[in-house]
Design an enzyme around this catalytic site. Structure first.
Site, PDB file in Angstrom:
ATOM      1  N   GLU A 108       1.557 -20.717 -27.128  1.00  0.00           N
ATOM      2  CA  GLU A 108       2.532 -19.965 -27.911  1.00  0.00           C
ATOM      3  C   GLU A 108       2.156 -18.480 -27.982  1.00  0.00           C
ATOM      4  OE1 GLU A 108       2.135 -24.020 -30.076  1.00  0.00           O
ATOM      5  OE2 GLU A 108       0.956 -22.760 -28.710  1.00  0.00           O
ATOM      6  N   CYS A 143      -1.163 -21.176 -34.480  1.00  0.00           N
ATOM      7  CA  CYS A 143       0.003 -20.675 -33.751  1.00  0.00           C
ATOM      8  C   CYS A 143       1.229 -20.573 -34.657  1.00  0.00           C
ATOM      9  CB  CYS A 143       0.303 -21.586 -32.564  1.00  0.00           C
ATOM     10  SG  CYS A 143      -0.936 -21.476 -31.249  1.00  0.00           S
ATOM     11  N   ALA A 176      -8.309 -47.106  -3.251  1.00  0.00           N
ATOM     12  CA  ALA A 176      -7.403 -47.070  -2.102  1.00  0.00           C
ATOM     13  C   ALA A 176      -7.521 -48.397  -1.373  1.00  0.00           C
ATOM     14  CB  ALA A 176      -7.762 -45.919  -1.165  1.00  0.00           C
ATOM     15  N   TRP A 194     -10.984 -43.747   7.144  1.00  0.00           N
ATOM     16  CA  TRP A 194     -10.239 -43.536   5.912  1.00  0.00           C
ATOM     17  C   TRP A 194      -9.119 -44.539   5.830  1.00  0.00           C
ATOM     18  CZ3 TRP A 194     -12.315 -40.385   2.481  1.00  0.00           C
ATOM     19  CH2 TRP A 194     -13.157 -39.373   2.918  1.00  0.00           C
ATOM     20  N   ARG A 251      -9.603 -35.131  -9.446  1.00  0.00           N
ATOM     21  CA  ARG A 251     -10.999 -34.791  -9.746  1.00  0.00           C
ATOM     22  C   ARG A 251     -11.091 -33.428 -10.437  1.00  0.00           C
ATOM     23  NH1 ARG A 251     -14.721 -36.612  -4.499  1.00  0.00           N
ATOM     24  NH2 ARG A 251     -14.281 -38.861  -4.629  1.00  0.00           N
ATOM     25  N   THR A 292     -22.043 -47.916  -4.562  1.00  0.00           N
ATOM     26  CA  THR A 292     -21.261 -46.912  -3.830  1.00  0.00           C
ATOM     27  C   THR A 292     -22.166 -45.809  -3.306  1.00  0.00           C
ATOM     28  OG1 THR A 292     -19.262 -47.360  -5.117  1.00  0.00           O
ATOM     29  CG2 THR A 292     -19.416 -45.197  -4.065  1.00  0.00           C
ATOM     30  N   LEU A 311     -19.045 -36.719  -4.357  1.00  0.00           N
ATOM     31  CA  LEU A 311     -18.195 -36.867  -5.549  1.00  0.00           C
ATOM     32  C   LEU A 311     -17.809 -35.513  -6.138  1.00  0.00           C
ATOM     33  CD1 LEU A 311     -20.015 -39.847  -7.318  1.00  0.00           C
ATOM     34  CD2 LEU A 311     -18.124 -39.923  -5.670  1.00  0.00           C
ATOM     35  N   GLU A 347     -14.296 -44.588  -9.766  1.00  0.00           N
ATOM     36  CA  GLU A 347     -14.127 -44.741  -8.315  1.00  0.00           C
ATOM     37  C   GLU A 347     -15.182 -45.685  -7.758  1.00  0.00           C
ATOM     38  OE1 GLU A 347     -13.575 -41.293  -5.906  1.00  0.00           O
ATOM     39  OE2 GLU A 347     -12.202 -40.321  -7.299  1.00  0.00           O
TER      40      GLU A 347
END
Length: 368
Positions: free
Chosen positions: A52, A84, A154, A170, A184, A196, A204, A292
């Site tokens: 604002e 505000c 994915a 991929w 991210r 992982t 990452l 992830e």
């Protein structure tokens, strides 16, 4: 243009603050006078001026008698910035149109009430669904004190996150991967399991131009993260946290020397207690986490009820293979009636891939 058009413009502005306002909300504001936009602004960074005030400062002419469109109820308390509502009154605005109410107990309707008590016309709920969705992280965090957790993966159309050999790069195309990096940039932290790290040795990081890197968190029950992994080697430059169930100083010291923070947390079912981790992250001001991880970590997160949103990137490919991994493993449920239930699903096409986003029905399946 009508009220909805101006609010949609305010929403566009608000999104520009993604990744910079945490733990504050993203907010956009538009000032209209005589049917023309005379000022625009958004909350650019936590600790800096609110939307604002930025919109008022950008006005090309006197805003007195004008309308203010703002995506979130104006604040009416002194924080890092002055209220505000006072700036709105001082500017002579006569009508305020609001998208979302603010659940913060310091505001929560008080801002609207104050403006009305000074004779301003106040209207609420314009584009409310979109405004609420924009700040679902803020709403969750302010109401629970815990981070909003997004479980992202994915997979192929036959539900595989890797081939039978473990290869996964991929699955999706470039447009989908660009969206991952935008997220991210937006969310405060990214969480993976040590499996992982051992399998992929990831960085990452956010590889979006002008983006910011999230806090990197590794759930590592037995402290198996290699000291020469990319995550540990870059811990001096990028905030990195190891969540473990080991507390021996001699085991922790090498990671701390490399720049990692190490938290020793309770153990649950042989792994780091994710519920305890989320409680501590919330207390430390972390308002959002992208999960992830692999199938076991995903199952543990669902089982403990810490996930609020599921993001499934689906590629038009088929891997097959009974040994190929799926997004969620663990024990799983016994009966269909015990399934984790999802709601409010949206579908977005990204190149040849699709992003399915669904909110998680709370407390559907928990082990406590």
């Amino acid at each position: 243009m009508n009220d909805q058009d101006y609010m949609l413009r305010a929403l566009e502005l608000a999104k520009r603050g993604a990744g910079r306002t945490s733990p504050n909300p993203m907010v956009g504001a538009v000032i209209v006078k005589n049917g023309r936009i005379i000022g625009e602004g958004y909350h650019q960074k936590c600790g800096e001026a609110h939307a604002e005030r930025n919109a008022l400062a950008a006005c090309r002419e006197d805003p007195a008698g004008g309308d203010l469109y703002v995506t979130l109820e104006p604040c009416c308390h002194h924080g890092r910035q002055p209220p505000c509502t006072q700036a709105i009154l001082d500017a002579g605005i006569t009508r305020v149109v609001v998208g979302s109410g603010d659940p913060n107990p310091l505001v929560a309707g008080k801002g609207l009430e104050l403006l009305r008590s000074h004779g301003l016309q106040v209207e609420t709920g314009v584009c409310k669904e979109a405004c609420d969705r924009l700040n679902r992280v803020f709403f969750h965090y302010i109401q629970t004190g815990r981070p909003y957790v997004v479980m992202k993966y994915a997979m192929t159309m036959d539900g595989k996150i890797a081939t039978r050999t473990g290869a996964s790069q991929w699955i999706t195309g470039e447009e989908a991967r660009e969206q991952v990096h935008r997220d991210r940039n937006r969310y405060s932290a990214i969480l993976v399991g040590v499996g992982t790290v051992l399998a992929d040795n990831p960085l990452l990081t956010c590889r979006m131009e002008g983006g910011r890197n999230p806090l990197r968190i590794v759930c590592d029950t037995r402290l198996r993260t290699p000291l020469d992994s990319q995550i540990v080697r870059t811990a001096g430059e990028i905030p990195t946290l190891l969540a473990t169930c080991r507390g021996e100083p001699e085991g922790i010291a090498p990671y701390q020397a490399a720049g990692c923070r190490v938290w020793t947390l309770p153990e649950r079912n042989g792994h780091v207690d994710l519920d305890a981790l989320m409680a501590r992250l919330g207390a430390e001001g972390v308002d959002s986490v992208i999960l992830e991880g692999g199938g076991q970590l995903n199952w543990s997160a669902l089982e403990q009820g810490v996930v609020q949103l599921v993001q499934a990137y689906v590629a038009p490919k088929l891997f097959g293979g009974s040994q190929a991994k799926s997004p969620i493993s663990g024990l799983g449920v016994e009966l269909p009636a015990q399934a984790v239930t999802l709601k409010n699903t949206t579908v977005t096409q990204l190149g040849e891939d699709f992003l399915l986003e669904s909110e998680v029905e709370p407390c559907v399946h928990r082990d406590h």
